[in-house]
Design a protein around this motif. Structure first.
Motif, PDB file in Angstrom:
ATOM      1  N   LYS A  14      -3.038   7.115   4.920  1.00  0.00           N
ATOM      2  CA  LYS A  14      -3.486   7.215   3.535  1.00  0.00           C
ATOM      3  C   LYS A  14      -4.162   8.551   3.235  1.00  0.00           C
ATOM      4  O   LYS A  14      -4.142   9.008   2.095  1.00  0.00           O
ATOM      5  CB  LYS A  14      -4.406   6.047   3.192  1.00  0.00           C
ATOM      6  N   GLU A  15      -4.740   9.170   4.246  1.00  0.00           N
ATOM      7  CA  GLU A  15      -5.438  10.438   4.023  1.00  0.00           C
ATOM      8  C   GLU A  15      -4.498  11.536   3.551  1.00  0.00           C
ATOM      9  O   GLU A  15      -4.802  12.247   2.606  1.00  0.00           O
ATOM     10  CB  GLU A  15      -6.162  10.875   5.299  1.00  0.00           C
TER      11      GLU A  15
ATOM     12  N   GLU B 173       2.296   1.735  -3.478  1.00  0.00           N
ATOM     13  CA  GLU B 173       1.267   2.256  -4.374  1.00  0.00           C
ATOM     14  C   GLU B 173       0.985   3.734  -4.086  1.00  0.00           C
ATOM     15  O   GLU B 173       0.898   4.549  -5.001  1.00  0.00           O
ATOM     16  CB  GLU B 173      -0.022   1.444  -4.218  1.00  0.00           C
ATOM     17  N   MET B 174       0.893   4.072  -2.819  1.00  0.00           N
ATOM     18  CA  MET B 174       0.591   5.438  -2.413  1.00  0.00           C
ATOM     19  C   MET B 174       1.676   6.417  -2.867  1.00  0.00           C
ATOM     20  O   MET B 174       1.387   7.536  -3.274  1.00  0.00           O
ATOM     21  CB  MET B 174       0.447   5.494  -0.888  1.00  0.00           C
ATOM     22  N   TRP B 175       2.938   6.000  -2.804  1.00  0.00           N
ATOM     23  CA  TRP B 175       4.055   6.873  -3.170  1.00  0.00           C
ATOM     24  C   TRP B 175       4.564   6.605  -4.585  1.00  0.00           C
ATOM     25  O   TRP B 175       5.581   7.118  -4.999  1.00  0.00           O
ATOM     26  CB  TRP B 175       5.189   6.733  -2.164  1.00  0.00           C
ATOM     27  N   ASP B 176       3.847   5.766  -5.341  1.00  0.00           N
ATOM     28  CA  ASP B 176       4.210   5.432  -6.717  1.00  0.00           C
ATOM     29  C   ASP B 176       5.622   4.851  -6.817  1.00  0.00           C
ATOM     30  O   ASP B 176       6.426   5.234  -7.664  1.00  0.00           O
ATOM     31  CB  ASP B 176       4.067   6.660  -7.637  1.00  0.00           C
TER      32      ASP B 176
ATOM     33  N   ILE C  17       1.006   3.776   7.951  1.00  0.00           N
ATOM     34  CA  ILE C  17       0.684   4.564   6.763  1.00  0.00           C
ATOM     35  C   ILE C  17      -0.540   5.415   7.049  1.00  0.00           C
ATOM     36  O   ILE C  17      -1.544   4.914   7.555  1.00  0.00           O
ATOM     37  CB  ILE C  17       0.400   3.635   5.568  1.00  0.00           C
TER      38      ILE C  17
ATOM     39  N   ASP D 296       0.837  -1.210   0.000  1.00  0.00           N
ATOM     40  CA  ASP D 296       0.000   0.000   0.000  1.00  0.00           C
ATOM     41  C   ASP D 296       0.869   1.256   0.000  1.00  0.00           C
ATOM     42  O   ASP D 296       0.570   2.234  -0.685  1.00  0.00           O
ATOM     43  CB  ASP D 296      -0.927   0.028   1.220  1.00  0.00           C
ATOM     44  N   PHE D 297       1.942   1.227   0.787  1.00  0.00           N
ATOM     45  CA  PHE D 297       2.886   2.346   0.815  1.00  0.00           C
ATOM     46  C   PHE D 297       3.490   2.569  -0.566  1.00  0.00           C
ATOM     47  O   PHE D 297       3.539   3.699  -1.061  1.00  0.00           O
ATOM     48  CB  PHE D 297       3.984   2.083   1.857  1.00  0.00           C
TER      49      PHE D 297
ATOM     50  N   ARG E 241      -1.221  10.893   2.799  1.00  0.00           N
ATOM     51  CA  ARG E 241      -0.162  10.227   2.025  1.00  0.00           C
ATOM     52  C   ARG E 241       1.215  10.364   2.671  1.00  0.00           C
ATOM     53  O   ARG E 241       2.204  10.648   2.029  1.00  0.00           O
ATOM     54  CB  ARG E 241      -0.153  10.742   0.600  1.00  0.00           C
TER      55      ARG E 241
END
Length: 139
Positions: free
Chosen positions: A58-59, A19-22, A56, A16-17, A61
């Motif tokens: 997510k809100e 994906e969140m930070w590409d 993480i 998830d991290f 990032r």
């Protein structure tokens, strides 16, 4: 090491991290050298997640990191954000051979702290911050 989160869950959080930070985490397309480096950084991050020291958000990032018991700043919460282009400019303040100073300067920007703060952390804490920075830079 006290385990608060099982490895499988920590690996999901790591993905998830990424994906969140590409961050590209597809090891099937990496060279053996890149794969080895990636796995090293990944394991450092997963270990911190398993210990409950890295979470993480997510809100906004970002990552939240709790400084380990090995550091004087034990229990202090650090907010880790993605780096911006301007953050790398802080390296210009150091000489060519001052690589650790340059790295701590960039990490300092990533957590909103002076590089001296990082230099006073235990190796386990600075290793985690370096792992996050390296993965982001290598993307």
């Amino acid at each position: 090491m006290e385990i608060k989160i099982e490895r499988k869950t920590a690996e999901i959080e790591f993905n998830d991290f990424c994906e969140m930070w590409d961050i590209d985490n597809d090891v099937s397309i990496m060279s053996e050298e890149d794969k080895e480096g990636f796995e090293k950084q990944k394991n450092t991050i997963i270990k911190a997640i398993m210990q409950g020291r890295l979470t993480i958000n997510k809100e906004d990032r970002t990552l939240k990191y709790i400084v380990s018991e090995f550091s004087e700043k034990s229990g202090e919460e650090l907010k880790i954000r993605r780096l911006k282009g301007a953050d790398y400019m802080s390296m210009d303040n150091y000489k060519e051979k001052e690589n650790v100073h340059k790295m701590y300067s960039v990490i300092g920007n990533m957590i909103g702290r002076d590089p001296k703060f990082i230099s006073n952390l235990d190796g386990a804490d600075s290793k985690l911050l370096q792992a996050v920075m390296i993965l982001f830079i290598q993307g």
